[in-house]
Design an enzyme around this catalytic site. Structure first.
Site, mmCIF file in Angstrom:
data_model
loop_
_atom_site.group_PDB
_atom_site.id
_atom_site.type_symbol
_atom_site.label_atom_id
_atom_site.label_comp_id
_atom_site.label_asym_id
_atom_site.label_seq_id
_atom_site.Cartn_x
_atom_site.Cartn_y
_atom_site.Cartn_z
ATOM 1 N N LYS A 79 0.842 -1.213 0.000
ATOM 2 C CA LYS A 79 0.000 0.000 0.000
ATOM 3 C C LYS A 79 0.869 1.252 0.000
ATOM 4 C CE LYS A 79 -2.571 2.643 3.437
ATOM 5 N NZ LYS A 79 -1.408 3.416 3.912
ATOM 6 N N ASN A 80 1.881 1.248 0.857
ATOM 7 C CA ASN A 80 2.688 2.456 1.005
ATOM 8 C C ASN A 80 3.629 2.689 -0.166
ATOM 9 O OD1 ASN A 80 1.350 3.013 3.308
ATOM 10 N ND2 ASN A 80 3.026 2.479 4.715
ATOM 11 N N ARG A 138 -4.820 9.932 3.339
ATOM 12 C CA ARG A 138 -3.622 10.631 3.804
ATOM 13 C C ARG A 138 -2.534 10.653 2.712
ATOM 14 N NH1 ARG A 138 -0.800 13.927 7.297
ATOM 15 N NH2 ARG A 138 1.302 13.597 6.591
ATOM 16 N N ASP A 159 -5.317 8.131 8.681
ATOM 17 C CA ASP A 159 -5.384 7.504 10.000
ATOM 18 C C ASP A 159 -5.330 8.525 11.135
ATOM 19 O OD1 ASP A 159 -5.271 5.097 8.716
ATOM 20 O OD2 ASP A 159 -3.094 4.970 8.859
ATOM 21 N N ASP A 206 4.018 0.745 12.085
ATOM 22 C CA ASP A 206 2.780 0.148 11.578
ATOM 23 C C ASP A 206 2.517 -1.230 12.180
ATOM 24 O OD1 ASP A 206 2.186 2.350 10.107
ATOM 25 O OD2 ASP A 206 2.789 1.529 8.177
ATOM 26 N N ILE A 232 7.344 7.051 16.872
ATOM 27 C CA ILE A 232 7.023 7.751 15.626
ATOM 28 C C ILE A 232 5.702 8.526 15.718
ATOM 29 C CG2 ILE A 232 6.884 7.531 13.093
ATOM 30 C CD1 ILE A 232 9.453 6.273 14.101
HETATM 31 C C1 UD1 Z 1 4.377 6.704 6.214
HETATM 32 C C2 UD1 Z 1 3.429 5.549 6.058
HETATM 33 C C3 UD1 Z 1 2.892 5.087 7.399
HETATM 34 C C4 UD1 Z 1 4.030 4.804 8.351
HETATM 35 C C5 UD1 Z 1 5.000 5.998 8.415
HETATM 36 C C6 UD1 Z 1 6.223 5.716 9.255
HETATM 37 C C7 UD1 Z 1 2.441 5.954 3.901
HETATM 38 C C8 UD1 Z 1 1.211 6.292 3.130
HETATM 39 N N1 UD1 Z 1 2.308 5.944 5.214
HETATM 40 O O1 UD1 Z 1 3.609 7.794 6.728
HETATM 41 O O2 UD1 Z 1 2.122 3.895 7.195
HETATM 42 O O3 UD1 Z 1 3.509 4.559 9.632
HETATM 43 O O4 UD1 Z 1 5.431 6.346 7.095
HETATM 44 O O5 UD1 Z 1 6.877 4.596 8.811
HETATM 45 O O6 UD1 Z 1 3.485 5.671 3.340
HETATM 46 N N2 UD1 Z 1 6.553 14.501 10.474
HETATM 47 C C9 UD1 Z 1 6.677 15.845 10.774
HETATM 48 N N3 UD1 Z 1 6.664 16.742 9.733
HETATM 49 C C10 UD1 Z 1 6.550 16.359 8.425
HETATM 50 C C11 UD1 Z 1 6.439 14.981 8.142
HETATM 51 C C12 UD1 Z 1 6.453 14.072 9.186
HETATM 52 O O7 UD1 Z 1 6.777 16.220 11.926
HETATM 53 O O8 UD1 Z 1 6.583 17.230 7.546
HETATM 54 C C13 UD1 Z 1 6.571 13.523 11.572
HETATM 55 C C14 UD1 Z 1 5.251 12.742 11.715
HETATM 56 O O9 UD1 Z 1 4.307 13.468 12.468
HETATM 57 C C15 UD1 Z 1 5.726 11.495 12.417
HETATM 58 C C16 UD1 Z 1 7.120 11.270 11.823
HETATM 59 O O10 UD1 Z 1 7.525 12.532 11.280
HETATM 60 O O11 UD1 Z 1 5.842 11.718 13.789
HETATM 61 C C17 UD1 Z 1 7.183 10.218 10.749
HETATM 62 O O12 UD1 Z 1 6.260 10.499 9.734
HETATM 63 P P1 UD1 Z 1 6.499 10.055 8.221
HETATM 64 O O13 UD1 Z 1 7.669 9.146 8.147
HETATM 65 O O14 UD1 Z 1 6.477 11.267 7.380
HETATM 66 O O15 UD1 Z 1 5.189 9.196 7.947
HETATM 67 P P2 UD1 Z 1 4.241 9.278 6.701
HETATM 68 O O16 UD1 Z 1 5.005 9.455 5.448
HETATM 69 O O17 UD1 Z 1 3.122 10.212 6.995
#
Ligand code: UD1
Length: 425
Positions: A30-31, A100, A124, A312, A334
């Site tokens: 999915k990701n 998302r 989510d 996850d 995370i």
């Molecule tokens: C992706 C995955 C999700 C997984 C996550 C971590 C997808 C669609 N989703 O989510 O399933 O749980 O990676 O492996 O691929 N953050 C900030 N600022 C930003 C971006 C992120 O503070 O601009 C923080 C987030 O709040 C979180 C952390 O960084 O605490 C990690 O987030 P991130 O790795 O970006 O997750 P996603 O890409 O949203």
């Protein structure tokens, strides 16, 4: 691909006391697939993706792309995206807010169109999920970003290669920077990049399309800008989270499950943990087997960016700890809101409490069946696994979350001997 049009009023009834055993295959991640679909925006013509999972997020992403002018056909495990010479830059609010992952159109649109307007995405309920690092990546490349009535607006006259260091290896911010930099002028370097296999998959697709990228899968990714990309065919990598869900289900139910279609290195740390709790773990090039005869031993698990233990799988780790022998501590590093799941486990009689980033769980032989609510995709899957270790029938509500990320969920569980039913409530 049906897209599982589940209603919000459906539940799963899960019968406890079963043992998962047999062989199962996983389809594409999915990701990965949602991001690959967004990358198709960057090249005029037909991009073909195979091994796509039958999950409701795929047609939802197709809707986002259609509103931008693409034609998207979904047939079996194949998604064909026909991208016109000119694509739109304003994402449809409703379509984008449904998932998302719609944030992943940001980099491709800014890269190709030099502008993007995107309603802040949904998805989510696992944490605040800001976009500050996505925005800073784009501004480093020369774009401006601002919020306008709940929409993120990014614009650039020109994108110029630049060096950017993430303060945390965010998966999404890595993707936004890399996709935008691919069509920028000159060389870009991303430091502290996320190293997830899905990042490598996206960079593989981009490279096949003509991008010049090195270092994907390491902490430093270098991108030499090119003028344009061409459409290609690409096979999506296997879903490591789905594969590991079945592996952890095998350990929790003292079962014996072989999962095919997955590179064991994608879940190396998870398999190490399963070995530590007493499972026999075998692996081949594209399969894993997890067999467990005794009650799992307690273990401490900390979620970390790849190659660490995936956030996850944290709900499954808590579910497993709830039936393990001894005291386990699960630390979430995370997403801060993921421990909502623990409240649902407590409904099922789990001896668990949270303290900041830590959950302490004293395992029990058997959980109590109860009515519980899935708050996100992975929490839903964790509750279903917990239900298999409960005394009677557990009702898991809000299963539309599970349908967003787990293809053929009921059929897969039944094929392993699990007893589960989808019911209207
Ligand atoms: C992706 C995955 C999700 C997984 C996550 C971590 C997808 C669609 N989703 O989510 O399933 O749980 O990676 O492996 O691929 N953050 C900030 N600022 C930003 C971006 C992120 O503070 O601009 C923080 C987030 O709040 C979180 C952390 O960084 O605490 C990690 O987030 P991130 O790795 O970006 O997750 P996603 O890409 O949203």
């Amino acid at each position: 691909m049906s897209g599982n049009p589940t209603s919000r009023e459906q539940s799963f009834l899960v019968t406890g006391g079963v043992r998962l055993a047999g062989e199962i295959s996983v389809t594409g991640a999915k990701n990965s697939v949602l991001k690959l679909m967004a990358v198709a925006l960057m090249a005029e013509g037909r991009t073909t993706l195979t091994n796509c999972p039958n999950i409701s997020d795929v047609p939802a992403m197709a809707d986002v792309l259609r509103h931008l002018g693409c034609t998207v056909e979904i047939s079996g495990d194949t998604v064909v995206i026909d991208t016109p010479a000119e694509v739109g830059h304003v994402a449809d609010d409703k379509a984008a807010q449904r998932l998302r992952a719609s944030v992943c159109i940001l980099g491709p649109l800014v890269g190709r169109q030099h502008r993007a307007v995107l309603a802040m995405p949904g998805g989510d309920a696992i944490g605040s999920r800001p976009l500050d690092m996505h925005q800073r990546g784009l501004t480093t490349l020369g774009a401006t970003t601002r919020m306008d009535h709940g929409r993120l607006v990014a614009e650039a006259r020109d994108l110029r290669g630049a060096r950017y260091a993430l303060t945390f290896p965010s998966v999404g911010a890595t993707e936004t920077f890399v996709t935008a930099a691919v069509l920028a002028k000159g060389t870009s370097v991303l430091e502290n990049a996320a190293r997830e296999p899905e990042i490598v998959d996206i960079c593989d697709l981009l490279s096949q399309m003509g991008a010049v990228i090195s270092g994907a899968g390491s902490s430093t990714i270098t991108i030499e800008g090119v003028d344009q990309l061409r459409p290609v065919s690409h096979r999506v990598i296997g879903d490591r989270i789905v594969a590991a869900t079945w592996a952890m289900g095998a350990a929790m139910t003292r079962g014996d499950v072989t999962v095919t279609g997955i590179d064991p290195m994608f879940i190396h740390v998870v398999l190490e943990k399963l070995h530590a709790v007493g499972a026999v773990v075998d692996t081949g090039t594209d399969w894993i087997r997890v067999a467990q005869t005794e009650r799992p031993r307690a273990s401490n698990i900390r979620t970390l960016p790849f190659p660490g233990f995936p956030t996850d799988l944290q709900p499954m780790a808590i579910a497993m700890a709830s039936v393990s022998d001894g005291l386990s501590v699960v630390t979430e590093n995370i997403f801060e809101s993921r421990f909502r799941f623990v409240e649902e486990m407590v409904r099922m009689g789990a001896d668990a409490e949270t303290d900041g980033h830590h959950a302490k769980i004293r395992g029990k032989e058997r959980l109590d069946s109860a009515t519980v609510w899935a708050s996100d995709i992975r929490a839903g899957a964790g509750l279903v696994l917990a239900g298999m270790c409960a005394d009677r029938v557990t009702e898991v509500c809000q299963i539309f979350h599970i349908d967003r990320g787990y293809p053929h969920f009921v059929e897969n569980i039944r094929s392993l001997g699990g007893v589960i039913e989808r019911v209207d409530t």
